[in-house]
Design an enzyme around this catalytic site. Sequence first.
Site, PDB file in Angstrom:
ATOM      1  N   ARG A  64       0.846  -1.203   0.000  1.00  0.00           N
ATOM      2  CA  ARG A  64       0.000   0.000   0.000  1.00  0.00           C
ATOM      3  C   ARG A  64       0.880   1.250   0.000  1.00  0.00           C
ATOM      4  O   ARG A  64       0.601   2.225  -0.679  1.00  0.00           O
ATOM      5  CB  ARG A  64      -0.958   0.017   1.203  1.00  0.00           C
ATOM      6  CG  ARG A  64      -1.656   1.371   1.358  1.00  0.00           C
ATOM      7  CD  ARG A  64      -2.945   1.353   2.173  1.00  0.00           C
ATOM      8  NE  ARG A  64      -2.838   0.614   3.406  1.00  0.00           N
ATOM      9  CZ  ARG A  64      -2.149   1.004   4.499  1.00  0.00           C
ATOM     10  NH1 ARG A  64      -1.508   2.154   4.499  1.00  0.00           N
ATOM     11  NH2 ARG A  64      -2.116   0.247   5.566  1.00  0.00           N
ATOM     12  N   TYR A 116     -15.223  17.505 -16.744  1.00  0.00           N
ATOM     13  CA  TYR A 116     -15.669  16.105 -16.790  1.00  0.00           C
ATOM     14  C   TYR A 116     -16.779  15.882 -15.746  1.00  0.00           C
ATOM     15  O   TYR A 116     -16.679  16.368 -14.616  1.00  0.00           O
ATOM     16  CB  TYR A 116     -14.451  15.216 -16.502  1.00  0.00           C
ATOM     17  CG  TYR A 116     -14.731  13.746 -16.443  1.00  0.00           C
ATOM     18  CD1 TYR A 116     -14.990  13.018 -17.598  1.00  0.00           C
ATOM     19  CD2 TYR A 116     -14.741  13.075 -15.225  1.00  0.00           C
ATOM     20  CE1 TYR A 116     -15.244  11.659 -17.537  1.00  0.00           C
ATOM     21  CE2 TYR A 116     -14.984  11.716 -15.153  1.00  0.00           C
ATOM     22  CZ  TYR A 116     -15.243  11.017 -16.315  1.00  0.00           C
ATOM     23  OH  TYR A 116     -15.491   9.678 -16.250  1.00  0.00           O
ATOM     24  N   ASP A 188      -5.937  18.640 -15.765  1.00  0.00           N
ATOM     25  CA  ASP A 188      -6.334  17.282 -16.140  1.00  0.00           C
ATOM     26  C   ASP A 188      -5.910  17.092 -17.600  1.00  0.00           C
ATOM     27  O   ASP A 188      -6.479  17.691 -18.512  1.00  0.00           O
ATOM     28  CB  ASP A 188      -7.852  17.133 -15.967  1.00  0.00           C
ATOM     29  CG  ASP A 188      -8.338  15.701 -16.228  1.00  0.00           C
ATOM     30  OD1 ASP A 188      -7.690  14.993 -17.027  1.00  0.00           O
ATOM     31  OD2 ASP A 188      -9.374  15.319 -15.663  1.00  0.00           O
ATOM     32  N   LYS A 213      -7.334   5.923 -19.874  1.00  0.00           N
ATOM     33  CA  LYS A 213      -7.547   6.385 -21.242  1.00  0.00           C
ATOM     34  C   LYS A 213      -6.276   6.178 -22.086  1.00  0.00           C
ATOM     35  O   LYS A 213      -5.858   5.060 -22.257  1.00  0.00           O
ATOM     36  CB  LYS A 213      -8.021   7.843 -21.209  1.00  0.00           C
ATOM     37  CG  LYS A 213      -9.103   8.120 -20.125  1.00  0.00           C
ATOM     38  CD  LYS A 213     -10.428   7.443 -20.396  1.00  0.00           C
ATOM     39  CE  LYS A 213     -11.432   7.521 -19.237  1.00  0.00           C
ATOM     40  NZ  LYS A 213     -11.708   8.830 -18.690  1.00  0.00           N
TER      41      LYS A 213
HETATM   42  C1  LIG Z   1     -12.266   9.408 -17.503  1.00  0.00           C
HETATM   43  C2  LIG Z   1     -11.865  10.763 -17.017  1.00  0.00           C
HETATM   44  C3  LIG Z   1     -11.718  11.025 -15.650  1.00  0.00           C
HETATM   45  C4  LIG Z   1     -12.012   9.988 -14.584  1.00  0.00           C
HETATM   46  O1  LIG Z   1     -11.147   8.903 -14.668  1.00  0.00           O
HETATM   47  P1  LIG Z   1     -11.519   7.403 -14.168  1.00  0.00           P
HETATM   48  O2  LIG Z   1     -10.290   6.634 -14.474  1.00  0.00           O
HETATM   49  O3  LIG Z   1     -12.729   6.984 -14.950  1.00  0.00           O
HETATM   50  O4  LIG Z   1     -11.816   7.511 -12.707  1.00  0.00           O
HETATM   51  C5  LIG Z   1     -11.299  12.293 -15.270  1.00  0.00           C
HETATM   52  N1  LIG Z   1     -11.075  13.257 -16.178  1.00  0.00           N
HETATM   53  C6  LIG Z   1     -11.230  13.048 -17.503  1.00  0.00           C
HETATM   54  C7  LIG Z   1     -10.962  14.162 -18.449  1.00  0.00           C
HETATM   55  C8  LIG Z   1     -11.636  11.798 -17.963  1.00  0.00           C
HETATM   56  O5  LIG Z   1     -11.804  11.593 -19.281  1.00  0.00           O
END
Ligand SMILES: *Cc1c(COP(=O)(O)O)cnc(C)c1O
Length: 404
Positions: A64, A116, A188, A213
């Site tokens: 952890r 988002y 982000d 992603k």
């Molecule tokens: C998918 C996404 C998130 C959240 O990520 P998870 O891995 O689904 O928790 C945050 N910001 C953006 C721009 C995203 O596309």
Amino acid sequence: MHETPDKPRGAATAASKARAPQTVAATNGIVSNDVFGAVTPPLYLTSTFAFKDFEHSRGYDYSRAGNPSRDLLADTLARLEGGAGAVVVSSGMAAIDLVLSQLGRDDLVVAPHDCYGGTYRLLAARRDRGHFDVAFVDQNDAEALSAVLKRAPALVLLETPSNPLMRVVDIAAIAERAKAAGAKVAVDNTFLSPALQRPISLGADFVIHSTTKYLNGHSDVVGGAVIAADKSDVEALSAWASTTGVTGAPFDAYLTLRGLRSLFPRIERQQANAGAVADFLTRQQQVAAVHYPGLETHSGHAVAARQQSGFGAMLSFELAGGLEAARSFVEAVQVFTLAESLGGVESLVVHPATMTHASMAPEARRHAGIGDGLLRLSIGLEAEADLLNDIETALAAVSSRRQP
Ligand SMILES: *Cc1c(COP(=O)(O)O)cnc(C)c1O
């Protein structure tokens, strides 16, 4: 048993620091197991580590808090983003929450009005519990931004390009103003990845990723990461992630690093496909608008050309026929898959009004510019001709329904 564990962090030599990011992505940490000379870094699938002797660990004690597989992914991400270090967590949402965890009751967060959906929900929920205050603003609206910066926010969160309309904001300009107001800046960077945009070089303190992603890129892991410019921020976030237990699983880190090895060629090919799709869509009579920063007609084109090293592989477009046209289109596609998420090797289509943005009130959706005929595409690695043919066939289905 060798005595020095394969700890990648902090061990960069001058030569490895100078290597191009493509080389870092493809090779960081290879041949680091000096027992067998394994080229691929091993997966350390263990929850705990044997102490060398009384009072002395070998550098790792419990997964952890620290695990070599997760640390190698963190080290690779930190190098690619140009940060002092990174913390790998269990999802993109956990990554955003980790940055928010540094705030107190009297702090203000400034977030994009079109962030988002999950980010919006998290910020609103924590505000409602009294953890901090939030102001959602259109960060391209200079007056609104000035007004909110006068309230001395602790954190300004950016997301560019935005979802699903691909609106672009100027990271360097906003970061400069935010810092002058005493705020930290988090970006982000999920929609582009460090292959196309490096926010720390533009003044950001934190870069946030949903590694689900582009970084993993194969739609088989949910994960997240925060990269920090400052070493003390890395230490604080790392300690908090271990305290709350949101650190990512070693197996997920191993898979994500495996996916990340091919980040650059994947994204280059995917964005070439996306450019072709965007161009094709602009010439179709059923299409009322195409939102892709690579198009000269896009409102953020100039800023994107300056701050990004490519226009990415995400785009959206509005069908003139509204909801029924969108239904016909998604029912007709065969190469594209109707599914949420993005950044994988396979092309996906989303209908924001009924899927990703369904929880927004219809009025709020309209205000945000998300019409019933809007479709978002995540462009994958298929042959360009197959993608264009699929879209052409689906658009023909839209036309034939319109004129029975
Ligand atoms: C998918 C996404 C998130 C959240 O990520 P998870 O891995 O689904 O928790 C945050 N910001 C953006 C721009 C995203 O596309």
